[in-house]
Design a protein around this motif. Structure first.
Motif, PDB file in Angstrom:
ATOM      1  N   PHE A  10       8.281 -12.360  -0.500  1.00  0.00           N
ATOM      2  CA  PHE A  10       9.064 -11.467   0.348  1.00  0.00           C
ATOM      3  C   PHE A  10       8.413 -10.101   0.540  1.00  0.00           C
ATOM      4  O   PHE A  10       8.959  -9.242   1.211  1.00  0.00           O
ATOM      5  CB  PHE A  10      10.485 -11.296  -0.214  1.00  0.00           C
ATOM      6  N   TRP A  11       7.226  -9.906  -0.042  1.00  0.00           N
ATOM      7  CA  TRP A  11       6.412  -8.706   0.154  1.00  0.00           C
ATOM      8  C   TRP A  11       7.217  -7.450  -0.197  1.00  0.00           C
ATOM      9  O   TRP A  11       7.407  -6.549   0.606  1.00  0.00           O
ATOM     10  CB  TRP A  11       5.935  -8.640   1.609  1.00  0.00           C
ATOM     11  N   THR A  12       7.705  -7.392  -1.425  1.00  0.00           N
ATOM     12  CA  THR A  12       8.584  -6.288  -1.832  1.00  0.00           C
ATOM     13  C   THR A  12       7.860  -5.175  -2.562  1.00  0.00           C
ATOM     14  O   THR A  12       8.489  -4.154  -2.870  1.00  0.00           O
ATOM     15  CB  THR A  12       9.708  -6.814  -2.743  1.00  0.00           C
ATOM     16  N   TYR A  13       6.581  -5.318  -2.824  1.00  0.00           N
ATOM     17  CA  TYR A  13       5.867  -4.291  -3.577  1.00  0.00           C
ATOM     18  C   TYR A  13       5.504  -3.105  -2.688  1.00  0.00           C
ATOM     19  O   TYR A  13       5.257  -3.254  -1.502  1.00  0.00           O
ATOM     20  CB  TYR A  13       4.601  -4.868  -4.224  1.00  0.00           C
ATOM     21  N   GLU A  14       5.496  -1.930  -3.294  1.00  0.00           N
ATOM     22  CA  GLU A  14       5.167  -0.700  -2.578  1.00  0.00           C
ATOM     23  C   GLU A  14       3.675  -0.659  -2.252  1.00  0.00           C
ATOM     24  O   GLU A  14       2.848  -1.177  -3.000  1.00  0.00           O
ATOM     25  CB  GLU A  14       5.527   0.524  -3.428  1.00  0.00           C
ATOM     26  N   ARG A  15       3.361  -0.013  -1.160  1.00  0.00           N
ATOM     27  CA  ARG A  15       1.976   0.149  -0.747  1.00  0.00           C
ATOM     28  C   ARG A  15       1.228   0.955  -1.803  1.00  0.00           C
ATOM     29  O   ARG A  15       1.723   1.964  -2.293  1.00  0.00           O
ATOM     30  CB  ARG A  15       1.931   0.875   0.589  1.00  0.00           C
ATOM     31  N   GLY A  16       0.030   0.492  -2.163  1.00  0.00           N
ATOM     32  CA  GLY A  16      -0.788   1.168  -3.159  1.00  0.00           C
ATOM     33  C   GLY A  16      -0.597   0.652  -4.563  1.00  0.00           C
ATOM     34  O   GLY A  16      -1.356   1.008  -5.464  1.00  0.00           O
ATOM     35  N   VAL A  22      -3.355  -6.866  -4.530  1.00  0.00           N
ATOM     36  CA  VAL A  22      -3.687  -8.279  -4.765  1.00  0.00           C
ATOM     37  C   VAL A  22      -3.328  -9.108  -3.531  1.00  0.00           C
ATOM     38  O   VAL A  22      -4.117  -9.948  -3.079  1.00  0.00           O
ATOM     39  CB  VAL A  22      -2.971  -8.810  -6.030  1.00  0.00           C
ATOM     40  N   MET A  23      -2.149  -8.868  -2.959  1.00  0.00           N
ATOM     41  CA  MET A  23      -1.732  -9.632  -1.773  1.00  0.00           C
ATOM     42  C   MET A  23      -2.664  -9.377  -0.591  1.00  0.00           C
ATOM     43  O   MET A  23      -3.073 -10.313   0.101  1.00  0.00           O
ATOM     44  CB  MET A  23      -0.295  -9.265  -1.397  1.00  0.00           C
ATOM     45  N   VAL A  24      -3.016  -8.115  -0.367  1.00  0.00           N
ATOM     46  CA  VAL A  24      -3.918  -7.777   0.729  1.00  0.00           C
ATOM     47  C   VAL A  24      -5.291  -8.406   0.512  1.00  0.00           C
ATOM     48  O   VAL A  24      -5.903  -8.941   1.440  1.00  0.00           O
ATOM     49  CB  VAL A  24      -4.009  -6.248   0.908  1.00  0.00           C
ATOM     50  N   THR A  25      -5.769  -8.382  -0.712  1.00  0.00           N
ATOM     51  CA  THR A  25      -7.064  -8.995  -1.031  1.00  0.00           C
ATOM     52  C   THR A  25      -7.038 -10.497  -0.783  1.00  0.00           C
ATOM     53  O   THR A  25      -7.985 -11.060  -0.221  1.00  0.00           O
ATOM     54  CB  THR A  25      -7.441  -8.696  -2.496  1.00  0.00           C
ATOM     55  N   LEU A  26      -5.951 -11.166  -1.172  1.00  0.00           N
ATOM     56  CA  LEU A  26      -5.837 -12.606  -0.935  1.00  0.00           C
ATOM     57  C   LEU A  26      -5.809 -12.924   0.563  1.00  0.00           C
ATOM     58  O   LEU A  26      -6.433 -13.891   1.015  1.00  0.00           O
ATOM     59  CB  LEU A  26      -4.588 -13.157  -1.617  1.00  0.00           C
TER      60      LEU A  26
END
Length: 129
Positions: A10-16, A22-26
């Motif tokens: 659900f992409w609930t983690y804050e930016r940075g 990790v999600m952006v890298t994947l």
């Protein structure tokens, strides 16, 4: 572990944050690696001149000091190459279309461009100038 996976989904983690990175890298790994692993069956679309009076010209490299060009001439062009012509007549028709565009040229080779049903749509002619 389930809470972490649900948060990733659900992409609930804050930016940075670590998990956001990790999600952006994947995602980036998938974007750059997947075309080498997965066959998406994407190929360039063959372009054919839209109107009978149009001629597509593409650069096809060099041959010594001569420039090589590929001309695509529609089969329904007035005065152009036709399917029922002999080889000599077809080459003369190609020259009649190409020489007003590029001047005096030498035909290296030509081939028919066919649609999915096998009908001749155009002729590709490689010429030296």
């Amino acid at each position: 572990m389930g809470k972490i996976l649900r948060s990733y989904f659900f992409w609930t983690y804050e930016r940075g944050s670590f998990h956001y990175d990790v999600m952006v890298t994947l995602i980036l790994i998938f974007l750059f690696v997947s075309p080498h692993v997965i066959n998406y069956n994407d190929r360039p679309v063959e372009t054919v001149a839209l109107h009978a009076s149009e001629v597509l010209v593409k650069e096809a490299g060099l041959d010594g000091s001569s420039s090589r060009f590929m001309f695509e001439i529609r089969a329904d062009q007035q005065g152009g190459p036709q399917a029922g012509q002999t080889d000599g007549e077809r080459q003369a028709a190609i020259l009649r279309v190409v020489e007003p565009i590029s001047g005096e040229v030498t035909i290296e080779r030509y081939e028919a461009v066919r649609d999915a049903s096998g009908r001749v749509m155009a002729y590709n002619a490689w010429v030296l100038r």
